[in-house]
Design a protein around this motif. Structure first.
Motif, PDB file in Angstrom:
ATOM      1  N   ARG A 408       0.838  -1.209   0.000  1.00  0.00           N
ATOM      2  CA  ARG A 408       0.000   0.000   0.000  1.00  0.00           C
ATOM      3  C   ARG A 408       0.871   1.257   0.000  1.00  0.00           C
ATOM      4  NH1 ARG A 408      -5.475  -0.594   2.511  1.00  0.00           N
ATOM      5  NH2 ARG A 408      -4.988   1.296   3.711  1.00  0.00           N
ATOM      6  N   ALA A 409       1.950   1.236   0.757  1.00  0.00           N
ATOM      7  CA  ALA A 409       2.849   2.385   0.787  1.00  0.00           C
ATOM      8  C   ALA A 409       3.571   2.550  -0.541  1.00  0.00           C
ATOM      9  CB  ALA A 409       3.857   2.218   1.927  1.00  0.00           C
ATOM     10  N   ALA A 410       4.020   1.439  -1.133  1.00  0.00           N
ATOM     11  CA  ALA A 410       4.707   1.508  -2.425  1.00  0.00           C
ATOM     12  C   ALA A 410       3.790   2.062  -3.500  1.00  0.00           C
ATOM     13  CB  ALA A 410       5.215   0.127  -2.816  1.00  0.00           C
ATOM     14  N   GLU A 501     -14.299   1.914   4.391  1.00  0.00           N
ATOM     15  CA  GLU A 501     -13.255   2.894   4.637  1.00  0.00           C
ATOM     16  C   GLU A 501     -11.959   2.194   5.052  1.00  0.00           C
ATOM     17  OE1 GLU A 501     -12.389   6.876   7.383  1.00  0.00           O
ATOM     18  OE2 GLU A 501     -14.296   5.807   7.506  1.00  0.00           O
ATOM     19  N   GLY A 502     -10.869   2.586   4.444  1.00  0.00           N
ATOM     20  CA  GLY A 502      -9.572   2.027   4.770  1.00  0.00           C
ATOM     21  C   GLY A 502      -9.205   0.774   3.997  1.00  0.00           C
ATOM     22  N   SER A 503     -10.151   0.212   3.218  1.00  0.00           N
ATOM     23  CA  SER A 503      -9.822  -0.974   2.429  1.00  0.00           C
ATOM     24  C   SER A 503      -8.834  -0.605   1.331  1.00  0.00           C
ATOM     25  CB  SER A 503     -11.083  -1.582   1.825  1.00  0.00           C
ATOM     26  OG  SER A 503     -11.607  -0.752   0.792  1.00  0.00           O
ATOM     27  N   THR A 504      -8.129  -1.597   0.836  1.00  0.00           N
ATOM     28  CA  THR A 504      -7.165  -1.337  -0.233  1.00  0.00           C
ATOM     29  C   THR A 504      -7.868  -0.852  -1.496  1.00  0.00           C
ATOM     30  OG1 THR A 504      -5.710  -3.027   0.699  1.00  0.00           O
ATOM     31  CG2 THR A 504      -5.256  -2.325  -1.553  1.00  0.00           C
ATOM     32  N   LEU A 505      -9.019  -1.407  -1.804  1.00  0.00           N
ATOM     33  CA  LEU A 505      -9.769  -0.949  -2.976  1.00  0.00           C
ATOM     34  C   LEU A 505     -10.132   0.522  -2.857  1.00  0.00           C
ATOM     35  CD1 LEU A 505     -11.305  -1.329  -5.616  1.00  0.00           C
ATOM     36  CD2 LEU A 505     -13.214  -2.272  -4.298  1.00  0.00           C
ATOM     37  N   GLU A 506     -10.641   0.930  -1.705  1.00  0.00           N
ATOM     38  CA  GLU A 506     -11.016   2.335  -1.542  1.00  0.00           C
ATOM     39  C   GLU A 506      -9.790   3.238  -1.514  1.00  0.00           C
ATOM     40  OE1 GLU A 506     -13.851   3.555  -1.990  1.00  0.00           O
ATOM     41  OE2 GLU A 506     -14.921   1.650  -2.058  1.00  0.00           O
ATOM     42  N   SER A 572      -1.480   5.409   3.850  1.00  0.00           N
ATOM     43  CA  SER A 572      -1.592   3.974   3.584  1.00  0.00           C
ATOM     44  C   SER A 572      -1.875   3.171   4.835  1.00  0.00           C
ATOM     45  CB  SER A 572      -0.304   3.461   2.932  1.00  0.00           C
ATOM     46  OG  SER A 572       0.792   3.572   3.830  1.00  0.00           O
ATOM     47  N   GLY A 573      -1.672   3.761   5.995  1.00  0.00           N
ATOM     48  CA  GLY A 573      -1.918   3.108   7.273  1.00  0.00           C
ATOM     49  C   GLY A 573      -2.127   4.148   8.341  1.00  0.00           C
ATOM     50  N   GLU A 574      -2.405   3.711   9.550  1.00  0.00           N
ATOM     51  CA  GLU A 574      -2.649   4.621  10.651  1.00  0.00           C
ATOM     52  C   GLU A 574      -1.384   5.388  11.031  1.00  0.00           C
ATOM     53  OE1 GLU A 574      -5.513   5.350  12.023  1.00  0.00           O
ATOM     54  OE2 GLU A 574      -6.620   3.896  10.799  1.00  0.00           O
ATOM     55  N   THR A 583       6.728   3.293  10.558  1.00  0.00           N
ATOM     56  CA  THR A 583       7.477   2.485   9.609  1.00  0.00           C
ATOM     57  C   THR A 583       6.539   1.801   8.612  1.00  0.00           C
ATOM     58  OG1 THR A 583       9.193   2.075  11.252  1.00  0.00           O
ATOM     59  CG2 THR A 583       9.067   0.537   9.406  1.00  0.00           C
ATOM     60  N   ASP A 584       6.945   1.794   7.341  1.00  0.00           N
ATOM     61  CA  ASP A 584       6.213   1.139   6.251  1.00  0.00           C
ATOM     62  C   ASP A 584       4.850   1.763   5.996  1.00  0.00           C
ATOM     63  OD1 ASP A 584       8.309  -0.659   5.822  1.00  0.00           O
ATOM     64  OD2 ASP A 584       7.508  -2.096   7.277  1.00  0.00           O
ATOM     65  N   VAL A 585       4.732   3.041   6.258  1.00  0.00           N
ATOM     66  CA  VAL A 585       3.514   3.791   5.964  1.00  0.00           C
ATOM     67  C   VAL A 585       3.884   4.974   5.077  1.00  0.00           C
ATOM     68  CG1 VAL A 585       1.691   5.261   6.958  1.00  0.00           C
ATOM     69  CG2 VAL A 585       2.275   3.076   8.035  1.00  0.00           C
ATOM     70  N   ALA A 586       2.984   5.304   4.154  1.00  0.00           N
ATOM     71  CA  ALA A 586       3.157   6.449   3.262  1.00  0.00           C
ATOM     72  C   ALA A 586       2.012   7.436   3.474  1.00  0.00           C
ATOM     73  CB  ALA A 586       3.184   5.990   1.809  1.00  0.00           C
ATOM     74  N   VAL A 587       2.288   8.697   3.199  1.00  0.00           N
ATOM     75  CA  VAL A 587       1.249   9.732   3.246  1.00  0.00           C
ATOM     76  C   VAL A 587       1.386  10.635   2.035  1.00  0.00           C
ATOM     77  CG1 VAL A 587       1.114   9.755   5.770  1.00  0.00           C
ATOM     78  CG2 VAL A 587       2.649  11.349   4.603  1.00  0.00           C
ATOM     79  N   TRP A 588       0.268  11.215   1.624  1.00  0.00           N
ATOM     80  CA  TRP A 588       0.241  12.392   0.766  1.00  0.00           C
ATOM     81  C   TRP A 588      -0.249  13.545   1.630  1.00  0.00           C
ATOM     82  CZ3 TRP A 588      -2.566  10.839  -4.446  1.00  0.00           C
ATOM     83  CH2 TRP A 588      -1.771   9.902  -5.126  1.00  0.00           C
ATOM     84  N   ALA A 589       0.405  14.665   1.497  1.00  0.00           N
ATOM     85  CA  ALA A 589       0.029  15.840   2.283  1.00  0.00           C
ATOM     86  C   ALA A 589       0.160  17.086   1.430  1.00  0.00           C
ATOM     87  CB  ALA A 589       0.889  15.960   3.537  1.00  0.00           C
TER      88      ALA A 589
END
Length: 591
Positions: A408-410, A501-506, A572-574, A583-589
């Motif tokens: 999800r992060a990638a 909400e939060g699913s990979t598809l969404e 991509s995660g909390e 760690t292993d999480v991505a964000v757009w801001a």
């Protein structure tokens, strides 16, 4: 726990890539969804996906937010290599439907604003192609044989192959034929399976035939072509022996010159001085693609495109395939192959933009396809080891949760990068590789030609799950599937994720909508000052530069604090309770 220490000032605030104009052609920033027809949707219950099944589910792709689809081969074929052994390039295999079904699919996609690319397989045909049958029935030196690479054998009586080239799928790259009089005869080259004889592109009849094939499908309305093993069509004159490492010449990578992936923290570039492998990346391929580009440019609008599947290193040699008068796109397999390591990812992004910008081409990002272990599983494996060619139950198993978290992060990183991007069917569901498939179900010729040493690609080709509690998880109206679905696939089904909400598809739907709205694919890219040890952070400036999107991935061991004023739009995660990126999480801001 504090923020990551910035240890690599040489990459801070560095411009990576200039913006494209707002009126750039559609393909420069398109997100294209790969459909593997056998595994997408089965309309008639025979266990094999088909064209009517694809057409019925096109609204799903509209809602997902992709710009185009690429269809893996649907041509008439004996299916010895899942359709990449083509017997008739101008008709549909009855497994998938008819030409009328293809026309309906193309029209239906266009009605929804979705463009259609089809696969083109120009390196080889099926051994059942009428041309190859004619070649076998004709004597050495005949015009029929000149369409393929037939040669006399070496040694007394020609008992040895003409050279030492192996097959990508394992075993020898040559097969000896029995002549019409019953005597052992010439050998023919097949870089892939025995049932996939290579064309001889020195014969002008081959070039004329493929121009005709391009024109045939353009007339039916397709918007482009993905070109299979685009670096393989031309072989070195004289077909000299290959002196490179034969152990590197396997189905893991179509380029035997490509070294194993660099260790974490490194992104080595391969020196291209000296001799090149005689079956890959020869100069003559570029003349072919210049001719094809002229053919497509002569078609009425919208512009048709060519996308190269070319396992070519180093990057500046791959960029030669996307010069202004050749192809439009080339898959970035260096990106796909890069370990989950911040320094390696930063390096491959930098090198990719440098090489492609030098020829004025977009970079075409990709993480999964029908030939490689799905990235939701690949990223859950030991990242110090090379990418495996399939995973079996008795091999090292991926960490499923870790793989999905990283996948999800990638994906968030990939979709924030300017350029075009390809999404492989099911990755938007977070589908893992099928790693427990019993060997009796396997169909990939790689598995059989290597006597099981290479597991092969079946694990990434398992039919899609649409409805958890339906037969075949909604793939078709019956329980039949051409490859078995893992029990775990039900939990990944579309009906279990749509609207959740939060699913990979969404997550994918939201990312693709934001990417389109913000024109991120046409933006300028610069490193953000947070890029450093364990962090990949870049700023995508799109439009009039008034909107700046920070894409940050934390691959380090400590949470990362975002810049003051940054407003997170996607993650991509909390995040941690105090808003740090774990760690292993991505964000757009938005900055």
């Amino acid at each position: 726990m504090g923020s990551v220490t910035q240890t690599t000032p040489d990459v801070l605030r560095t411009t990576l890539h200039p913006a494209d104009p707002a009126d750039a052609p559609w393909w420069r920033d398109a997100v294209i969804y790969q459909i593997y027809p056998r595994s997408w949707s089965d309309s008639d219950g025979d266990g094999i996906g088909d064209l009517p099944g694809i057409t019925a589910r096109l609204p799903y792709l509209r809602d997902l937010g992709v710009d185009a689809v690429w269809l893996s081969p649907f041509y008439v074929s004996p299916m010895n290599d899942a359709g990449y052994d083509v017997a008739n390039y101008r008709d549909i295999d009855p497994l998938f439907g008819s030409l009328a079904d293809a026309d309906a699919l193309i029209a239906g996609a266009h009605d929804l604003g979705i463009k259609v690319l089809v696969d083109l397989v120009p390196n080889h045909s099926s051994s059942e192609h009428e041309w190859f049958r004619a070649a076998l029935a004709s004597p050495p030196g005949s015009p029929e044989r000149s369409r393929y690479i037939f040669r006399d054998g070496r040694g007394e009586g020609g008992v040895e192959p003409p050279n030492n080239w192996p097959s990508v799928f394992g075993g020898a790259g040559w097969t000896r034929v029995t002549e019409a009089d019953g005597t052992p005869g010439q050998w023919y080259l097949h870089i892939f399976d025995t049932t996939q004889p290579d064309y001889d592109w020195n014969n002008p009849e081959i070039g004329d035939e493929f121009v005709s094939i391009l024109e045939f499908w353009c007339a039916r309305g397709v918007d482009g072509f993905r070109v299979d093993v685009a670096n393989a069509l031309v072989k070195e004159d004289g077909l000299p022996d290959f002196d490179g490492p034969l152990q590197a010449f396997d189905a893991t990578d179509h380029n035997p010159e490509a070294a194993l992936p660099s260790p974490p923290g490194e992104q080595a570039e391969v020196d291209d001085e000296g001799p090149r492998a005689p079956m890959w990346d020869q100069e003559g391929v570029h003349e072919i693609y210049r001719r094809w580009r002229a053919v497509l440019d002569a078609q009425p609008s919208p512009q048709r495109i060519l996308c190269a599947e070319a396992w070519v290193k180093p990057g500046h040699r791959l960029a030669r395939y996307v010069r202004p008068d050749e192809m439009h796109q080339a898959f970035n397999f260096d990106f796909l192959d890069t370990h989950w390591d911040a320094a390696s990812l930063r390096a491959v992004i930098e090198h990719s933009y440098r090489d492609n910008d030098a020829v004025g081409a977009p970079t075409t990002w990709v993480l999964s396809n029908h030939d490689v272990v799905r990235h939701a599983s690949r990223l859950g494996l030991d990242q110090s080891l090379p990418r495996p060619n399939g995973i079996a139950a008795d091999r090292a198993q991926p960490d499923t949760a870790l793989g999905l978290r990283r996948a999800r992060a990638a994906t968030m990183l990939m979709l924030a990068l300017p350029g075009s991007a390809y999404v492989y069917q099911g990755e938007e569901l977070g589908l893992p590789e099928s790693t427990d498939m019993p060997h009796e179900f396997r169909q990939d010729p790689t598995f059989f030609r290597t006597q099981g040493k290479e597991i092969g690609r079946d694990g990434c080709r398992v039919p899609m799950p649409w409805v958890k509690d339906a037969p075949s998880h909604g793939f078709g109206p019956s329980d039949r599937t051409w490859l078995p679905q893992p029990e775990s696939y039900g939990a990944y089904a579309v009906d279990q994720q749509a609207g959740v909400e939060g699913s990979t598809l969404e997550l994918y739907r939201s990312l693709l909508a934001a990417r389109r709205a913000g024109r991120l694919g046409l933006g300028a890219a610069s490193w953000h000052e947070l890029s450093g040890d364990g962090v990949v952070a870049l700023v995508n400036s799109s439009g009039d530069d008034s909107r700046r999107t920070l894409a940050l991935v934390n691959l380090g061991s400590e949470p990362v604090r975002l810049p003051d004023g940054a407003q997170v739009t996607h993650r991509s995660g909390e995040l941690t309770p105090d808003g740090l990126v774990p760690t292993d999480v991505a964000v757009w801001a938005v900055l």
